[in-house]
Design a protein around this motif. Structure first.
Motif, PDB file in Angstrom:
ATOM      1  N   PHE A 149      40.655  34.008  32.678  1.00 35.03           N
ATOM      2  CA  PHE A 149      39.930  35.231  33.044  1.00 35.03           C
ATOM      3  C   PHE A 149      39.381  35.123  34.465  1.00 35.03           C
ATOM      4  CE2 PHE A 149      39.304  36.621  28.533  1.00 35.03           C
ATOM      5  CZ  PHE A 149      39.537  37.979  28.710  1.00 35.03           C
ATOM      6  N   GLY A 150      38.923  33.921  34.848  1.00 36.35           N
ATOM      7  CA  GLY A 150      38.312  33.726  36.151  1.00 36.35           C
ATOM      8  C   GLY A 150      36.847  34.097  36.205  1.00 36.35           C
ATOM      9  N   TRP A 151      36.197  34.185  35.033  1.00 30.00           N
ATOM     10  CA  TRP A 151      34.821  34.667  34.977  1.00 30.00           C
ATOM     11  C   TRP A 151      33.807  33.566  34.669  1.00 30.00           C
ATOM     12  CZ3 TRP A 151      36.248  39.309  31.323  1.00 30.00           C
ATOM     13  CH2 TRP A 151      36.926  40.281  32.065  1.00 30.00           C
ATOM     14  N   ASN A 152      34.248  32.365  34.395  1.00 30.96           N
ATOM     15  CA  ASN A 152      33.334  31.252  34.133  1.00 30.96           C
ATOM     16  C   ASN A 152      32.419  31.552  32.941  1.00 30.96           C
ATOM     17  OD1 ASN A 152      32.372  28.650  34.676  1.00 30.96           O
ATOM     18  ND2 ASN A 152      30.807  29.375  36.104  1.00 30.96           N
ATOM     19  N   VAL A 153      32.982  32.114  31.886  1.00 30.72           N
ATOM     20  CA  VAL A 153      32.192  32.430  30.699  1.00 30.72           C
ATOM     21  C   VAL A 153      31.831  31.163  29.926  1.00 30.72           C
ATOM     22  CG1 VAL A 153      32.226  33.608  28.450  1.00 30.72           C
ATOM     23  CG2 VAL A 153      33.141  34.756  30.484  1.00 30.72           C
ATOM     24  N   VAL A 154      32.775  30.222  29.818  1.00 23.86           N
ATOM     25  CA  VAL A 154      32.585  29.022  29.013  1.00 23.86           C
ATOM     26  C   VAL A 154      32.402  27.814  29.933  1.00 23.86           C
ATOM     27  CG1 VAL A 154      33.573  27.556  27.205  1.00 23.86           C
ATOM     28  CG2 VAL A 154      34.032  30.019  27.210  1.00 23.86           C
ATOM     29  N   PRO A 155      31.355  27.024  29.730  1.00 23.03           N
ATOM     30  CA  PRO A 155      31.193  25.809  30.538  1.00 23.03           C
ATOM     31  C   PRO A 155      32.404  24.891  30.389  1.00 23.03           C
ATOM     32  CG  PRO A 155      29.196  26.250  29.270  1.00 23.03           C
ATOM     33  CD  PRO A 155      30.249  27.182  28.760  1.00 23.03           C
ATOM     34  N   ASP A 182      37.960  45.872  36.885  1.00 27.47           N
ATOM     35  CA  ASP A 182      37.814  44.411  36.950  1.00 27.47           C
ATOM     36  C   ASP A 182      38.019  43.780  35.586  1.00 27.47           C
ATOM     37  OD1 ASP A 182      36.711  41.795  38.180  1.00 27.47           O
ATOM     38  OD2 ASP A 182      35.304  42.186  36.540  1.00 27.47           O
ATOM     39  N   GLU A 183      37.473  44.388  34.549  1.00 24.89           N
ATOM     40  CA  GLU A 183      37.618  43.843  33.201  1.00 24.89           C
ATOM     41  C   GLU A 183      39.066  43.914  32.736  1.00 24.89           C
ATOM     42  OE1 GLU A 183      33.023  45.091  32.077  1.00 24.89           O
ATOM     43  OE2 GLU A 183      34.697  46.383  31.494  1.00 24.89           O
ATOM     44  N   ALA A 228      41.657  43.931  34.678  1.00 25.17           N
ATOM     45  CA  ALA A 228      42.404  42.946  35.471  1.00 25.17           C
ATOM     46  C   ALA A 228      42.242  41.554  34.892  1.00 25.17           C
ATOM     47  CB  ALA A 228      41.940  42.989  36.930  1.00 25.17           C
ATOM     48  N   GLY A 229      41.041  41.235  34.375  1.00 27.40           N
ATOM     49  CA  GLY A 229      40.828  39.939  33.751  1.00 27.40           C
ATOM     50  C   GLY A 229      41.699  39.753  32.528  1.00 27.40           C
ATOM     51  N   VAL A 230      41.795  40.797  31.684  1.00 30.28           N
ATOM     52  CA  VAL A 230      42.651  40.722  30.499  1.00 30.28           C
ATOM     53  C   VAL A 230      44.111  40.538  30.917  1.00 30.28           C
ATOM     54  CG1 VAL A 230      43.399  41.904  28.412  1.00 30.28           C
ATOM     55  CG2 VAL A 230      41.032  42.146  29.178  1.00 30.28           C
ATOM     56  N   ALA A 231      44.517  41.233  31.972  1.00 35.48           N
ATOM     57  CA  ALA A 231      45.890  41.108  32.462  1.00 35.48           C
ATOM     58  C   ALA A 231      46.171  39.686  32.954  1.00 35.48           C
ATOM     59  CB  ALA A 231      46.141  42.115  33.584  1.00 35.48           C
ATOM     60  N   ARG A 232      45.194  39.062  33.594  1.00 33.21           N
ATOM     61  CA  ARG A 232      45.391  37.685  34.056  1.00 33.21           C
ATOM     62  C   ARG A 232      45.635  36.737  32.884  1.00 33.21           C
ATOM     63  NH1 ARG A 232      41.341  39.215  37.786  1.00 33.21           N
ATOM     64  NH2 ARG A 232      39.660  38.293  36.535  1.00 33.21           N
ATOM     65  N   VAL A 233      44.881  36.935  31.806  1.00 30.45           N
ATOM     66  CA  VAL A 233      45.082  36.097  30.631  1.00 30.45           C
ATOM     67  C   VAL A 233      46.476  36.324  30.053  1.00 30.45           C
ATOM     68  CG1 VAL A 233      44.321  35.647  28.260  1.00 30.45           C
ATOM     69  CG2 VAL A 233      42.631  35.988  30.074  1.00 30.45           C
ATOM     70  N   ALA A 250      27.598  40.382  33.466  1.00 29.45           N
ATOM     71  CA  ALA A 250      27.880  39.082  32.869  1.00 29.45           C
ATOM     72  C   ALA A 250      28.092  39.189  31.366  1.00 29.45           C
ATOM     73  CB  ALA A 250      26.739  38.108  33.173  1.00 29.45           C
ATOM     74  N   LEU A 251      27.258  39.992  30.681  1.00 28.90           N
ATOM     75  CA  LEU A 251      27.424  40.125  29.234  1.00 28.90           C
ATOM     76  C   LEU A 251      28.608  41.019  28.884  1.00 28.90           C
ATOM     77  CD1 LEU A 251      24.048  40.179  27.315  1.00 28.90           C
ATOM     78  CD2 LEU A 251      25.518  38.297  27.979  1.00 28.90           C
ATOM     79  N   ARG A 252      28.912  42.004  29.721  1.00 29.41           N
ATOM     80  CA  ARG A 252      30.122  42.808  29.498  1.00 29.41           C
ATOM     81  C   ARG A 252      31.353  41.899  29.522  1.00 29.41           C
ATOM     82  NH1 ARG A 252      30.392  48.695  30.561  1.00 29.41           N
ATOM     83  NH2 ARG A 252      32.568  48.268  31.038  1.00 29.41           N
ATOM     84  N   ARG A 253      31.405  41.013  30.507  1.00 32.18           N
ATOM     85  CA  ARG A 253      32.546  40.099  30.592  1.00 32.18           C
ATOM     86  C   ARG A 253      32.612  39.200  29.370  1.00 32.18           C
ATOM     87  NH1 ARG A 253      32.714  38.047  36.922  1.00 32.18           N
ATOM     88  NH2 ARG A 253      33.877  39.850  37.737  1.00 32.18           N
ATOM     89  N   MET A 254      31.463  38.740  28.901  1.00 33.17           N
ATOM     90  CA  MET A 254      31.444  37.909  27.703  1.00 33.17           C
ATOM     91  C   MET A 254      31.941  38.688  26.492  1.00 33.17           C
ATOM     92  SD  MET A 254      28.323  35.637  26.082  1.00 33.17           S
ATOM     93  CE  MET A 254      28.031  34.831  27.661  1.00 33.17           C
ATOM     94  N   ALA A 255      31.564  39.952  26.399  1.00 36.75           N
ATOM     95  CA  ALA A 255      32.023  40.785  25.288  1.00 36.75           C
ATOM     96  C   ALA A 255      33.536  40.974  25.335  1.00 36.75           C
ATOM     97  CB  ALA A 255      31.311  42.143  25.323  1.00 36.75           C
TER      98      ALA A 255
END
Length: 264
Positions: free
Chosen positions: A76-82, A204-205, A207-212, A145-150
């Motif tokens: 995703f490129g969002w750094n959601v998970v450590p 942006d969201e 695009a993140g799904v597309a990257r995955v 940040a929470l939208r991306r996590m969702a």
């Protein structure tokens, strides 16, 4: 894509092979979970031997799913998970994750009195009663940040996004933790982050799904093949496809509870 054990400060080899020293047990966790240290770097250590068998997650182990969640987060490129990886420890092989110091007095997910829901900056999820029969409301931040996590949770099919699994750190970033109950082939989404139901995803969201989805055809798919079943990887791709097609945050579906219990 970075390897699961590579550290952002260049100490990846030390984190993979350095002595893992137990500092204490985290007693609030349902499975065996320890605070540990590797050459002064604090980590969370969850040995596979300490996992409790779950009837609805019979394939593989929870530690592998936690590593898989980190790999998807990286795609995703969002750094959601450590940063999360598998390695040996005092109780055998397990999941190791970089410890995060939470910012004091920040509660991205909260329970408030039903008549005290903020007008702005927060999303309302549900209403209920507390142990004193007082009416309360579950709310969460209305933040990018929470939208991306969702979005991340939808894609990995997270069955256990409790409020305490959202880690607030200084600067406004929010990490997610405890991703052992993910990647099931059946719909299992249970989360406290329902505040955007039916609303469009941002470019942006999407695009993140597309990257995955794109990464599944390459390095990500290869890395996940040792952690998940082929059916689970295929279902991951199908969830990406459905989410991109709908382009909105979904609503709860099916007879299963839409939120985890306990909420926190």
């Amino acid at each position: 894509m970075p390897s699961p054990g590579a550290d952002m400060h260049g100490s990846g080899d030390a984190l993979l092979s350095g002595e893992l020293e137990l500092l204490g047990r985290i007693t609030t966790a349902s499975n065996a979970t320890f605070l540990a240290s590797i050459h002064g770097t604090r980590v969370v250590y969850k040995p596979i031997a300490g996992e409790r068998p779950l009837w609805d997650f019979p394939d593989g182990d929870l530690a592998g799913r936690e590593v898989a969640a980190h790999l998807v987060s990286e795609a995703f490129g969002w750094n959601v998970v450590p940063r999360t990886w598998l390695r040996d420890g005092p109780a055998g092989e397990g999941m190791v994750q970089l410890w995060q110091e939470c910012a004091p007095d920040e509660d991205p997910v909260d329970l408030v009195a039903a008549d005290a829901v903020p007008d702005t900056g927060w999303r309302h999820v549900l209403d209920g009663s507390d142990e004193n029969d007082e009416e309360v409301s579950l709310i969460h931040e209305d933040s990018a940040a929470l939208r991306r996590m969702a979005v991340f949770d939808i894609v990995v099919n997270n069955a256990d996004r409790k409020g305490a699994h959202v880690l607030p750190v200084e600067g406004g970033h929010r990490y997610g933790c405890d991703h052992g109950l993910t990647f099931h082939t059946e719909h299992k989404l249970r989360t406290v982050l329902w505040g955007w139901m039916g609303e469009p995803l941002t470019p942006d969201e999407l695009a993140g799904v597309a990257r995955v989805q794109d990464a599944l055809a390459g390095d990500l798919g290869e890395a996940l093949s040792s952690l998940l079943t082929a059916q689970e990887i295929a279902a991951l791709g199908e969830r990406c496809d459905r989410l991109r097609s709908a382009a909105v945050f979904p609503e709860p579906q099916g007879p299963m509870p839409a939120v985890p219990w306990p909420l926190f």
